[in-house]
Write a protein that holds these residues in place. Structure first.
Motif, PDB file in Angstrom:
ATOM      1  N   THR A 241      52.008  40.689  38.325  1.00 17.12           N
ATOM      2  CA  THR A 241      52.278  40.456  36.909  1.00 17.12           C
ATOM      3  C   THR A 241      52.924  39.092  36.650  1.00 17.12           C
ATOM      4  OG1 THR A 241      52.499  42.845  36.578  1.00 17.12           O
ATOM      5  CG2 THR A 241      53.337  41.413  34.842  1.00 17.12           C
ATOM      6  N   ASP A 242      53.917  38.720  37.437  1.00 16.86           N
ATOM      7  CA  ASP A 242      54.556  37.418  37.225  1.00 16.86           C
ATOM      8  C   ASP A 242      53.561  36.280  37.431  1.00 16.86           C
ATOM      9  OD1 ASP A 242      56.962  38.628  36.647  1.00 16.86           O
ATOM     10  OD2 ASP A 242      57.825  38.313  38.649  1.00 16.86           O
ATOM     11  N   PHE A 243      52.734  36.393  38.457  1.00 16.07           N
ATOM     12  CA  PHE A 243      51.727  35.364  38.706  1.00 16.07           C
ATOM     13  C   PHE A 243      50.706  35.317  37.571  1.00 16.07           C
ATOM     14  CE2 PHE A 243      47.563  34.172  40.536  1.00 16.07           C
ATOM     15  CZ  PHE A 243      47.851  32.872  40.928  1.00 16.07           C
ATOM     16  N   VAL A 244      50.310  36.471  37.073  1.00 14.51           N
ATOM     17  CA  VAL A 244      49.353  36.515  35.965  1.00 14.51           C
ATOM     18  C   VAL A 244      49.906  35.761  34.764  1.00 14.51           C
ATOM     19  CG1 VAL A 244      48.263  38.046  34.273  1.00 14.51           C
ATOM     20  CG2 VAL A 244      48.199  38.635  36.702  1.00 14.51           C
ATOM     21  N   ARG A 245      51.177  36.021  34.429  1.00 12.55           N
ATOM     22  CA  ARG A 245      51.798  35.313  33.306  1.00 12.55           C
ATOM     23  C   ARG A 245      51.817  33.802  33.548  1.00 12.55           C
ATOM     24  NH1 ARG A 245      56.046  39.503  33.749  1.00 12.55           N
ATOM     25  NH2 ARG A 245      55.696  41.099  32.153  1.00 12.55           N
ATOM     26  N   ALA A 246      52.195  33.423  34.760  1.00  8.43           N
ATOM     27  CA  ALA A 246      52.296  32.000  35.067  1.00  8.43           C
ATOM     28  C   ALA A 246      50.938  31.320  35.094  1.00  8.43           C
ATOM     29  CB  ALA A 246      52.998  31.819  36.416  1.00  8.43           C
ATOM     30  N   ALA A 247      49.898  32.080  35.434  1.00  7.87           N
ATOM     31  CA  ALA A 247      48.554  31.498  35.545  1.00  7.87           C
ATOM     32  C   ALA A 247      47.847  31.393  34.205  1.00  7.87           C
ATOM     33  CB  ALA A 247      47.717  32.341  36.513  1.00  7.87           C
ATOM     34  N   GLU A 248      48.334  32.069  33.176  1.00  6.69           N
ATOM     35  CA  GLU A 248      47.633  32.090  31.887  1.00  6.69           C
ATOM     36  C   GLU A 248      47.292  30.705  31.347  1.00  6.69           C
ATOM     37  OE1 GLU A 248      47.984  35.562  28.901  1.00  6.69           O
ATOM     38  OE2 GLU A 248      50.035  35.186  29.615  1.00  6.69           O
ATOM     39  N   PRO A 249      48.195  29.722  31.408  1.00  5.83           N
ATOM     40  CA  PRO A 249      47.852  28.411  30.842  1.00  5.83           C
ATOM     41  C   PRO A 249      46.659  27.731  31.518  1.00  5.83           C
ATOM     42  CG  PRO A 249      50.230  28.606  31.100  1.00  5.83           C
ATOM     43  CD  PRO A 249      49.622  29.777  31.791  1.00  5.83           C
TER      44      PRO A 249
ATOM     45  N   GLY B  53      43.836  29.047  32.084  1.00  5.54           N
ATOM     46  CA  GLY B  53      42.593  29.535  31.491  1.00  5.54           C
ATOM     47  C   GLY B  53      41.638  30.156  32.482  1.00  5.54           C
ATOM     48  N   VAL B  54      42.070  30.350  33.729  1.00  8.97           N
ATOM     49  CA  VAL B  54      41.197  30.888  34.772  1.00  8.97           C
ATOM     50  C   VAL B  54      41.188  32.420  34.707  1.00  8.97           C
ATOM     51  CG1 VAL B  54      40.865  31.127  37.271  1.00  8.97           C
ATOM     52  CG2 VAL B  54      41.521  28.918  36.298  1.00  8.97           C
ATOM     53  N   PRO B  55      40.024  33.056  34.575  1.00 13.01           N
ATOM     54  CA  PRO B  55      39.974  34.521  34.638  1.00 13.01           C
ATOM     55  C   PRO B  55      40.366  35.021  36.029  1.00 13.01           C
ATOM     56  CG  PRO B  55      37.972  33.621  33.658  1.00 13.01           C
ATOM     57  CD  PRO B  55      38.700  32.466  34.273  1.00 13.01           C
ATOM     58  N   LEU B  56      41.175  36.062  36.069  1.00 16.12           N
ATOM     59  CA  LEU B  56      41.582  36.713  37.316  1.00 16.12           C
ATOM     60  C   LEU B  56      40.893  38.066  37.380  1.00 16.12           C
ATOM     61  CD1 LEU B  56      45.419  35.938  37.204  1.00 16.12           C
ATOM     62  CD2 LEU B  56      43.612  34.603  38.304  1.00 16.12           C
ATOM     63  N   VAL B  57      40.161  38.310  38.461  1.00 15.57           N
ATOM     64  CA  VAL B  57      39.358  39.523  38.589  1.00 15.57           C
ATOM     65  C   VAL B  57      39.961  40.386  39.684  1.00 15.57           C
ATOM     66  CG1 VAL B  57      37.032  40.457  38.844  1.00 15.57           C
ATOM     67  CG2 VAL B  57      37.349  38.124  37.962  1.00 15.57           C
ATOM     68  N   LEU B  58      40.495  41.549  39.312  1.00 15.15           N
ATOM     69  CA  LEU B  58      41.157  42.447  40.247  1.00 15.15           C
ATOM     70  C   LEU B  58      40.138  43.416  40.826  1.00 15.15           C
ATOM     71  CD1 LEU B  58      44.318  43.238  38.079  1.00 15.15           C
ATOM     72  CD2 LEU B  58      43.908  41.299  39.619  1.00 15.15           C
ATOM     73  N   LEU B  59      39.911  43.308  42.115  1.00 18.73           N
ATOM     74  CA  LEU B  59      38.878  44.106  42.777  1.00 18.73           C
ATOM     75  C   LEU B  59      39.458  45.432  43.285  1.00 18.73           C
ATOM     76  CD1 LEU B  59      37.368  41.215  44.934  1.00 18.73           C
ATOM     77  CD2 LEU B  59      36.539  42.017  42.713  1.00 18.73           C
TER      78      LEU B  59
ATOM     79  N   ALA C 225      44.352  44.524  32.762  1.00 16.31           N
ATOM     80  CA  ALA C 225      43.184  44.068  32.008  1.00 16.31           C
ATOM     81  C   ALA C 225      43.365  44.285  30.513  1.00 16.31           C
ATOM     82  CB  ALA C 225      41.931  44.787  32.501  1.00 16.31           C
ATOM     83  N   GLN C 226      44.086  45.343  30.145  1.00 14.07           N
ATOM     84  CA  GLN C 226      44.337  45.620  28.733  1.00 14.07           C
ATOM     85  C   GLN C 226      45.383  44.661  28.167  1.00 14.07           C
ATOM     86  OE1 GLN C 226      47.223  47.120  27.186  1.00 14.07           O
ATOM     87  NE2 GLN C 226      46.244  47.364  25.198  1.00 14.07           N
ATOM     88  N   ALA C 227      46.374  44.307  28.969  1.00 11.30           N
ATOM     89  CA  ALA C 227      47.517  43.546  28.476  1.00 11.30           C
ATOM     90  C   ALA C 227      47.287  42.040  28.472  1.00 11.30           C
ATOM     91  CB  ALA C 227      48.754  43.873  29.316  1.00 11.30           C
ATOM     92  N   PHE C 228      46.478  41.540  29.401  1.00 12.07           N
ATOM     93  CA  PHE C 228      46.327  40.096  29.573  1.00 12.07           C
ATOM     94  C   PHE C 228      44.866  39.694  29.355  1.00 12.07           C
ATOM     95  CE2 PHE C 228      50.070  41.248  32.021  1.00 12.07           C
ATOM     96  CZ  PHE C 228      51.004  40.315  31.568  1.00 12.07           C
ATOM     97  N   PRO C 229      44.602  38.799  28.409  1.00 13.08           N
ATOM     98  CA  PRO C 229      43.209  38.466  28.058  1.00 13.08           C
ATOM     99  C   PRO C 229      42.368  37.933  29.210  1.00 13.08           C
ATOM    100  CG  PRO C 229      44.715  37.663  26.376  1.00 13.08           C
ATOM    101  CD  PRO C 229      45.575  38.151  27.505  1.00 13.08           C
ATOM    102  N   LEU C 230      43.003  37.281  30.189  1.00 16.68           N
ATOM    103  CA  LEU C 230      42.232  36.653  31.267  1.00 16.68           C
ATOM    104  C   LEU C 230      42.082  37.541  32.501  1.00 16.68           C
ATOM    105  CD1 LEU C 230      43.611  33.018  31.012  1.00 16.68           C
ATOM    106  CD2 LEU C 230      41.319  33.806  30.404  1.00 16.68           C
TER     107      LEU C 230
END
Length: 372
Positions: free
Chosen positions: A246-254, A256-262, A275-280
């Motif tokens: 979660t912390d990395f997801v927040r930091a990575a948002e700027p 613009g790279v989509p993160l795909v959780l397998l 996926a519901q909480a973070f647009p990317l």
């Protein structure tokens, strides 16, 4: 809708296959994530995945549904590996496969190169570059290692559709929200090089690689895939909980790279929340759909409790055996069809809603995300 009619599937995360005559034990060994022998008196066919193989694969080889494992293996050997592979992959009905090339062999045999796999599968094939595998090939001094790794990744990813990380295996998903300091990266690279290179597992280097991948993916317009959830015994399961990202997801948002959780399982609900909480953030069920066997509709339903319909992707994560492609596609079609039948019977959606959702997950979301 139980026999779900969807267009040919886009498998957004998978691996190549072995076309070799495998001994029965070696073949069965690819029906488990474990690299250890099965319990005495059992085989990997004694599992939900084993039942799924015997449910979906025998008809492709001219046998009845639920043929005993011994009969199935005998028929496969009679046909030969090449013919069995052709039949099983054809029955999977795949349109496009995005293949992680970070693994070179299975059961001691080489995996088919991408061009040969594409021919065998009758599908379009694109490459997913594995981040850690690229980094481990770079020869450099400690001081030049960070820059040369970035150059190598950019070159490898230039013709790919995504980059993938297996940091979950190497150290876990509790990735800090800050980039490692350059001096710390150089010092860690020196430690790794002096230790003889080998498998890259130093946390500072792994975190640096993720941030490097974000930079390269942003430049090239590529998503970054991350393994989450269960896998082989090399992984410590609780460290692969996607909520740790979660912390990395927040930091990575700027970026613009989509993160795909397998995969996600048994933390698939956490992946769905991200996926519901973070647009990317996007997610999939992956090999879980095969491994849970008769429970596939229930587990898909648990993901769709929170995951937006435009953020869930289809994949098989098939590796080594063509059976895993057919099982993955059949389980998805059956599971989603069963789930949507229940929703429609309960008045939760119309038939048109169900068809739209199925098209999104089967192919449309992947085509949009990976710009296919």
């Amino acid at each position: 809708m139980r026999s779900l009619e969807v267009p040919a599937l886009v498998d957004h995360h998978c691996h190549s296959v072995v076309v070799a005559d495998l001994a029965d034990g070696a073949l069965a060994g690819l029906l488990t994530e474990s690299d250890r022998p099965p319990a005495p008196g059992t085989t990997p066919f004694d599992s939900a995945l084993g039942l799924a193989v015997r449910r979906w694969c025998p008809p492709a080889l001219g046998l009845p549904v639920h043929a005993p494992a011994a009969d199935y293996l005998a028929r496969r050997a009679e046909l030969g590996a090449a013919e069995a592979t052709r039949r099983l992959l054809a029955a999977a009905g795949l349109d496009t496969c995005l293949v992680d090339t970070g693994l070179a062999e299975a059961a001691g045999h080489p995996l088919l190169p991408l061009s040969e796999f594409a021919e065998a599968a009758g599908a379009r094939v694109r490459e997913v570059v594995r981040l850690e595998s690229v980094a481990e090939t770079v020869s450099a001094s400690a001081g030049s290692w960070p820059a040369l790794v970035r150059e190598a990744l950019a070159a490898s990813a230039a013709g790919a559709v995504a980059v993938k990380s297996v940091v979950a295996y190497r150290h876990g998903l509790a990735v800090p929200a800050e980039r490692p300091a350059p001096a710390a990266v150089v010092a860690a690279a020196g430690e790794w090089l002096r230790a003889g290179r080998g498998r890259l597992s130093h946390p500072v280097l792994l975190y640096h690689l993720l941030w490097t991948a974000l930079d390269v993916c942003a430049e090239l317009g590529l998503p970054l895939q991350l393994h989450t959830g269960f896998g082989d015994p090399d992984l410590t399961l609780h460290r692969a909980d996607p909520s740790l990202l979660t912390d990395f997801v927040r930091a990575a948002e700027p970026s613009g790279v989509p993160l795909v959780l397998l995969h996600g399982y048994p933390y698939h609900r956490q992946a769905a929340w991200l996926a519901q909480a973070f647009p990317l953030v996007y997610t999939d069920l992956g090999l879980t759909a095969s491994y849970v066997g008769p429970r596939v509709a229930a587990v898909l339903g648990e993901m769709l409790e929170l995951a937006p319909f435009g953020k869930l992707l289809f994949s098989t994560d098939a590796y080594g055996l063509p059976e895993l492609y057919l099982v993955g596609t059949a389980q998805f079609r059956h599971g989603l069809g069963t789930l949507l039948d229940g929703w429609r019977a309960d008045g939760a959606c119309s038939a048109a809603d169900g068809r739209h959702l199925a098209r999104q997950v089967a192919a449309d979301n992947a085509r949009r995300l990976y710009r296919l």
